[in-house]
Enzyme design. Structure first.
Site, PDB file in Angstrom:
ATOM      1  N   ARG A   1      -4.668   7.001  -2.875  1.00 57.54           N
ATOM      2  CA  ARG A   1      -4.173   5.758  -2.294  1.00 57.54           C
ATOM      3  C   ARG A   1      -3.925   4.753  -3.419  1.00 57.54           C
ATOM      4  O   ARG A   1      -4.582   4.807  -4.459  1.00 57.54           O
ATOM      5  CB  ARG A   1      -5.196   5.193  -1.310  1.00 57.54           C
ATOM      6  CG  ARG A   1      -5.372   6.039  -0.059  1.00 57.54           C
ATOM      7  CD  ARG A   1      -6.556   5.513   0.760  1.00 57.54           C
ATOM      8  NE  ARG A   1      -6.693   6.151   2.037  1.00 57.54           N
ATOM      9  CZ  ARG A   1      -7.366   7.289   2.263  1.00 57.54           C
ATOM     10  NH1 ARG A   1      -7.953   7.918   1.265  1.00 57.54           N
ATOM     11  NH2 ARG A   1      -7.450   7.787   3.479  1.00 57.54           N
TER      12      ARG A   1
ATOM     13  N   CYS B   1      -9.206   2.629 -11.146  1.00 57.55           N
ATOM     14  CA  CYS B   1      -9.404   3.785 -10.268  1.00 57.55           C
ATOM     15  C   CYS B   1     -10.811   3.740  -9.692  1.00 57.55           C
ATOM     16  O   CYS B   1     -11.749   3.319 -10.357  1.00 57.55           O
ATOM     17  CB  CYS B   1      -9.239   5.093 -11.040  1.00 57.55           C
ATOM     18  SG  CYS B   1      -7.566   5.446 -11.551  1.00 57.55           S
TER      19      CYS B   1
ATOM     20  N   GLU C   1     -12.593   7.009  -3.254  1.00 55.48           N
ATOM     21  CA  GLU C   1     -12.470   6.599  -1.856  1.00 55.48           C
ATOM     22  C   GLU C   1     -13.798   6.841  -1.147  1.00 55.48           C
ATOM     23  O   GLU C   1     -14.513   7.799  -1.461  1.00 55.48           O
ATOM     24  CB  GLU C   1     -11.352   7.413  -1.182  1.00 55.48           C
ATOM     25  CG  GLU C   1     -11.021   6.990   0.206  1.00 55.48           C
ATOM     26  CD  GLU C   1     -10.316   5.644   0.290  1.00 55.48           C
ATOM     27  OE1 GLU C   1     -10.473   4.987   1.336  1.00 55.48           O
ATOM     28  OE2 GLU C   1      -9.632   5.249  -0.672  1.00 55.48           O
TER      29      GLU C   1
ATOM     30  N   ARG D   1       0.831  -1.201   0.000  1.00 58.49           N
ATOM     31  CA  ARG D   1       0.000   0.000   0.000  1.00 58.49           C
ATOM     32  C   ARG D   1       0.861   1.244   0.000  1.00 58.49           C
ATOM     33  O   ARG D   1       1.991   1.236   0.446  1.00 58.49           O
ATOM     34  CB  ARG D   1      -0.862   0.034   1.274  1.00 58.49           C
ATOM     35  CG  ARG D   1      -1.968  -0.968   1.347  1.00 58.49           C
ATOM     36  CD  ARG D   1      -3.194  -0.571   0.550  1.00 58.49           C
ATOM     37  NE  ARG D   1      -3.500   0.841   0.624  1.00 58.49           N
ATOM     38  CZ  ARG D   1      -4.370   1.395   1.452  1.00 58.49           C
ATOM     39  NH1 ARG D   1      -5.052   0.662   2.296  1.00 58.49           N
ATOM     40  NH2 ARG D   1      -4.581   2.689   1.429  1.00 58.49           N
TER      41      ARG D   1
ATOM     42  N   TYR E   1       4.095   6.159   2.482  1.00 56.99           N
ATOM     43  CA  TYR E   1       3.100   7.196   2.775  1.00 56.99           C
ATOM     44  C   TYR E   1       3.814   8.541   2.734  1.00 56.99           C
ATOM     45  O   TYR E   1       4.763   8.759   3.499  1.00 56.99           O
ATOM     46  CB  TYR E   1       2.443   6.944   4.141  1.00 56.99           C
ATOM     47  CG  TYR E   1       1.543   5.738   4.090  1.00 56.99           C
ATOM     48  CD1 TYR E   1       0.195   5.879   3.786  1.00 56.99           C
ATOM     49  CD2 TYR E   1       2.044   4.459   4.292  1.00 56.99           C
ATOM     50  CE1 TYR E   1      -0.633   4.775   3.705  1.00 56.99           C
ATOM     51  CE2 TYR E   1       1.219   3.346   4.203  1.00 56.99           C
ATOM     52  CZ  TYR E   1      -0.117   3.518   3.909  1.00 56.99           C
ATOM     53  OH  TYR E   1      -0.935   2.425   3.809  1.00 56.99           O
TER      54      TYR E   1
ATOM     55  N   ARG F   1      -0.866   6.119   8.387  1.00 56.80           N
ATOM     56  CA  ARG F   1      -0.197   4.932   8.930  1.00 56.80           C
ATOM     57  C   ARG F   1       1.173   5.292   9.492  1.00 56.80           C
ATOM     58  O   ARG F   1       2.202   4.866   8.967  1.00 56.80           O
ATOM     59  CB  ARG F   1      -0.057   3.858   7.843  1.00 56.80           C
ATOM     60  CG  ARG F   1      -1.326   3.203   7.375  1.00 56.80           C
ATOM     61  CD  ARG F   1      -2.070   2.449   8.466  1.00 56.80           C
ATOM     62  NE  ARG F   1      -1.296   1.459   9.167  1.00 56.80           N
ATOM     63  CZ  ARG F   1      -1.270   0.165   8.870  1.00 56.80           C
ATOM     64  NH1 ARG F   1      -2.008  -0.301   7.895  1.00 56.80           N
ATOM     65  NH2 ARG F   1      -0.520  -0.658   9.560  1.00 56.80           N
TER      66      ARG F   1
ATOM     67  N   ARG G   1       0.482   4.995 -16.491  1.00 57.59           N
ATOM     68  CA  ARG G   1       0.631   4.875 -17.952  1.00 57.59           C
ATOM     69  C   ARG G   1       1.808   5.712 -18.435  1.00 57.59           C
ATOM     70  O   ARG G   1       2.572   5.296 -19.302  1.00 57.59           O
ATOM     71  CB  ARG G   1      -0.656   5.295 -18.663  1.00 57.59           C
ATOM     72  CG  ARG G   1      -1.837   4.401 -18.372  1.00 57.59           C
ATOM     73  CD  ARG G   1      -1.736   3.063 -19.063  1.00 57.59           C
ATOM     74  NE  ARG G   1      -2.940   2.285 -18.827  1.00 57.59           N
ATOM     75  CZ  ARG G   1      -2.943   1.053 -18.346  1.00 57.59           C
ATOM     76  NH1 ARG G   1      -1.811   0.443 -18.062  1.00 57.59           N
ATOM     77  NH2 ARG G   1      -4.073   0.422 -18.153  1.00 57.59           N
TER      78      ARG G   1
END
Length: 124
Positions: free
Chosen positions: A93, A78, A81, A10, A110, A118, A67
């Protein structure tokens, strides 16, 4: 795939503005950091990439940055959220699924204000 196993990692970042240039620039920086920290050889190892963006980022799809990095054969998706009260604004994210050697340890990334998401995974 002998000696390799499937992993997922992530990452997240934020933008200052809702512009195509800003979204692409910050997403590209995030992806490059994930590539470097996880020693990914781009399309050879990457299975798929899922991006989400908060509802305030509408100028372009974050996948466009992948891309532009040359990921022309990688499945990219995509989504918006989930809009949760008091969530981090202007946030992108990413979840990358990829193959790596069995002893690999995924390194999350992050950046910017997304570091708040996080703090336990921030390696300085």
């Amino acid at each position: 795939m002998s000696g390799k196993r499937l992993f997922a990692v992530r990452g997240a970042t934020t933008t200052e503005r809702n512009t195509e240039q800003e979204i692409l620039s910050q997403t590209k920086t995030l992806l490059q950091e994930l590539i470097d920290k996880n020693d990914l050889s781009r399309e050879q190892d990457i299975v798929s990439v899922m991006f989400t963006a908060t509802k305030d980022l509408t100028a372009c799809f974050p996948a466009k940055a992948a891309r532009k990095l040359g990921w022309t054969n990688t499945p990219l998706m995509c989504a918006q959220e989930i809009d949760v009260d008091d969530s981090l604004p202007k946030c992108i994210r990413v979840l990358i699924q990829y193959y790596a050697p069995e002893d690999h340890s995924p390194q999350a990334v992050y950046l910017k204000d997304a570091r708040k998401l996080r703090p336990d995974l921030i390696n300085e």
